[in-house]
Design an enzyme around this catalytic site. Structure first.
Site, PDB file in Angstrom:
ATOM      1  CB  THR A  38      -0.902  -0.002   1.261  1.00  0.00           C
ATOM      2  OG1 THR A  38      -1.735  -1.152   1.193  1.00  0.00           O
ATOM      3  CG2 THR A  38      -1.755   1.236   1.349  1.00  0.00           C
ATOM      4  CG  ASP A  82      -1.161  -7.452  -1.760  1.00  0.00           C
ATOM      5  OD1 ASP A  82      -0.827  -8.060  -0.723  1.00  0.00           O
ATOM      6  OD2 ASP A  82      -2.196  -6.781  -1.852  1.00  0.00           O
ATOM      7  CB  SER A  84      -1.164 -11.327   0.585  1.00  0.00           C
ATOM      8  OG  SER A  84      -1.633 -10.243  -0.135  1.00  0.00           O
ATOM      9  CB  THR A 114       0.948  -3.781   6.750  1.00  0.00           C
ATOM     10  OG1 THR A 114      -0.303  -3.864   6.071  1.00  0.00           O
ATOM     11  CG2 THR A 114       1.439  -2.355   6.783  1.00  0.00           C
ATOM     12  CG  ASP A 115      -1.847  -7.798   4.204  1.00  0.00           C
ATOM     13  OD1 ASP A 115      -2.250  -7.035   5.104  1.00  0.00           O
ATOM     14  OD2 ASP A 115      -2.453  -7.943   3.118  1.00  0.00           O
ATOM     15  CD  GLN A 301      -4.878 -21.408  19.183  1.00  0.00           C
ATOM     16  OE1 GLN A 301      -5.896 -20.833  19.561  1.00  0.00           O
ATOM     17  NE2 GLN A 301      -4.876 -22.640  18.742  1.00  0.00           N
TER      18      GLN A 301
HETATM   19  N1  ASP Z   1      -2.164  -6.051   1.096  1.00  0.00           N
HETATM   20  C1  ASP Z   1      -1.185  -5.030   1.324  1.00  0.00           C
HETATM   21  C2  ASP Z   1       0.165  -5.700   1.442  1.00  0.00           C
HETATM   22  O1  ASP Z   1       0.461  -6.280   2.424  1.00  0.00           O
HETATM   23  C3  ASP Z   1      -1.512  -4.253   2.544  1.00  0.00           C
HETATM   24  C4  ASP Z   1      -0.472  -3.205   2.912  1.00  0.00           C
HETATM   25  O2  ASP Z   1       0.427  -2.886   2.193  1.00  0.00           O
HETATM   26  O3  ASP Z   1      -0.582  -2.682   3.996  1.00  0.00           O
HETATM   27  O4  ASP Z   1       0.944  -5.607   0.517  1.00  0.00           O
END
Ligand code: ASP
Length: 364
Positions: A38, A82, A84, A114-115, A301
């Site tokens: 992001t 991204d 992810s 961030t993911d 957990q």
């Molecule tokens: N889906 C994005 C990623 O992790 C979310 C982000 O950047 O915060 O690349």
């Protein structure tokens, strides 16, 4: 542990030097690696959606950069992702890039989604050996091109932290995540929020620094600079799996899980201080896997606290059948540690011993 000898491939990278207020020979030089996520998005008027912008234009988006007196070089990965979509080969590539540029720069800032940032920071912490320079991951909840973005603050503060020195030495010579106000050890951090700006937390280890009007460093929490020569590892093994325990878990699910061909290591995410069901079929399935050579690593957990083998009957049984306690390690740091050790260490006894102790400050 062995690693493949590095090959010079510097020509492969396309880097851009940004014009800051640094003198011809700046005191500090920072290498920024932009991976995607992001943080680097802007609104594309033509396409009418958010799209990654060319990072050589970062100075237009963050004009404050012009006032910094350190040298800034940016490398955008050829394919922005991204986070992810992150895979082992991305981590190995990042380790390799840092290795190749290590002697030319004082510090590294990695802009990342961030993911999976906590996984990447953990992976890098293991892959880089005898690290004596800051590697600061940061990202943003809102794209850099939107008015209320947190990207600018996060990026600028990450650069300041990366450049911070005392008596000529880096203040934070380790892999960290800076986000919102907190500098966290990378392999202690977890993404805990998908909306608020304070997206990362580290329940079991205090922040290494807090950024307010001043950046308040906590030297007693920061890893000391190592003595040996810097190096990197070039292997990880993804023949691993994560078994998150839940009440009512079907027997056939567990059987199926442990039957994965090629399985070498399992992180079991257990209840509380390391507990699982005590049923014979469950303990039997874990025991059979261990007898077949699978390494099983017990992680809680809970965000805070620790696995304590033997505190309850179930974890006592797990210990007896050879499950290794991850104590207060995070699941992200545990999974990447397992991948790292399986990829680089041939002796299962050494792997088990290393899992039980702290390699890079990832457990207490
Ligand atoms: N889906 C994005 C990623 O992790 C979310 C982000 O950047 O915060 O690349």
């Amino acid at each position: 542990m062995a690693r493949i000898a590095p090959r010079p491939m510097l020509n492969y990278y396309q880097t851009v030097n940004l014009h800051t207020a640094a003198a011809q020979v700046a005191h500090t030089s920072i290498f920024v690696i932009y991976t995607g996520g992001t943080i680097g998005m802007d609104y594309d008027e033509n396409a009418q959606h958010l799209a990654p912008f060319h990072f050589s234009e970062i100075v237009d988006k963050v004009p404050e950069l012009k006032r910094f007196d350190f040298e800034l070089t940016v490398l955008s990965l050829p394919k922005l992702i991204d986070s992810s979509d992150i895979k082992i080969h991305h981590w190995l590539n990042l380790a390799r890039i840092i290795y190749d540029f290590y002697n030319d720069y004082d510090a590294f800032v990695i802009l990342h989604g961030t993911d999976t940032m906590a996984y990447s920071a953990s992976a890098l912490s293991y892959l880089l050996k005898n690290l004596a320079k800051p590697i600061i991951f940061t990202g943003a909840q809102l794209p850099i091109g939107v008015p209320r973005t947190d990207a600018r603050e996060n990026f600028i503060t990450a650069l300041e932290i990366a450049s911070a020195k005392k008596d000529g030495r880096a203040i934070v010579p380790e892999v960290c995540i800076f986000f919102d106000q907190f500098l966290l050890r990378g392999n202690r951090a977890r993404k805990v929020e998908s909306e608020n700006f304070t997206a990362f937390e580290s329940e079991n280890y205090e922040p290494l620094a807090v950024a307010g009007i001043h950046i308040d460093y906590r030297p007693n929490l920061i890893l000391p600079a190592p003595i040996g020569a810097f190096d990197f590892y070039s292997k990880m093994d993804n023949n691993v799996a994560l078994l998150k325990i839940f009440p009512g878990m079907p027997k056939r699910y567990v059987r199926h899980f442990f039957a994965m061909p090629g399985l070498r290591g399992v992180v079991v995410e257990t209840f509380g201080s390391g507990n699982t069901p005590t049923d014979d079929w469950f303990m039997g399935a874990v025991r059979e896997a261990i007898e077949a050579g699978v390494i099983v690593y017990n992680v809680s957990q809970c965000n805070g606290g620790s696995v304590v083998h033997g505190m309850y009957e179930s974890s006592k049984k797990l210990q007896e059948i050879g499950v290794v306690s991850g104590r207060d390690i995070t699941p992200e740091a545990a999974m990447t540690k397992l991948m790292f050790l399986l990829g680089n260490e041939p002796d299962p006894h050494v792997i088990r011993r290393n899992l039980g102790e702290s390699l890079r400050g990832e457990m207490t």
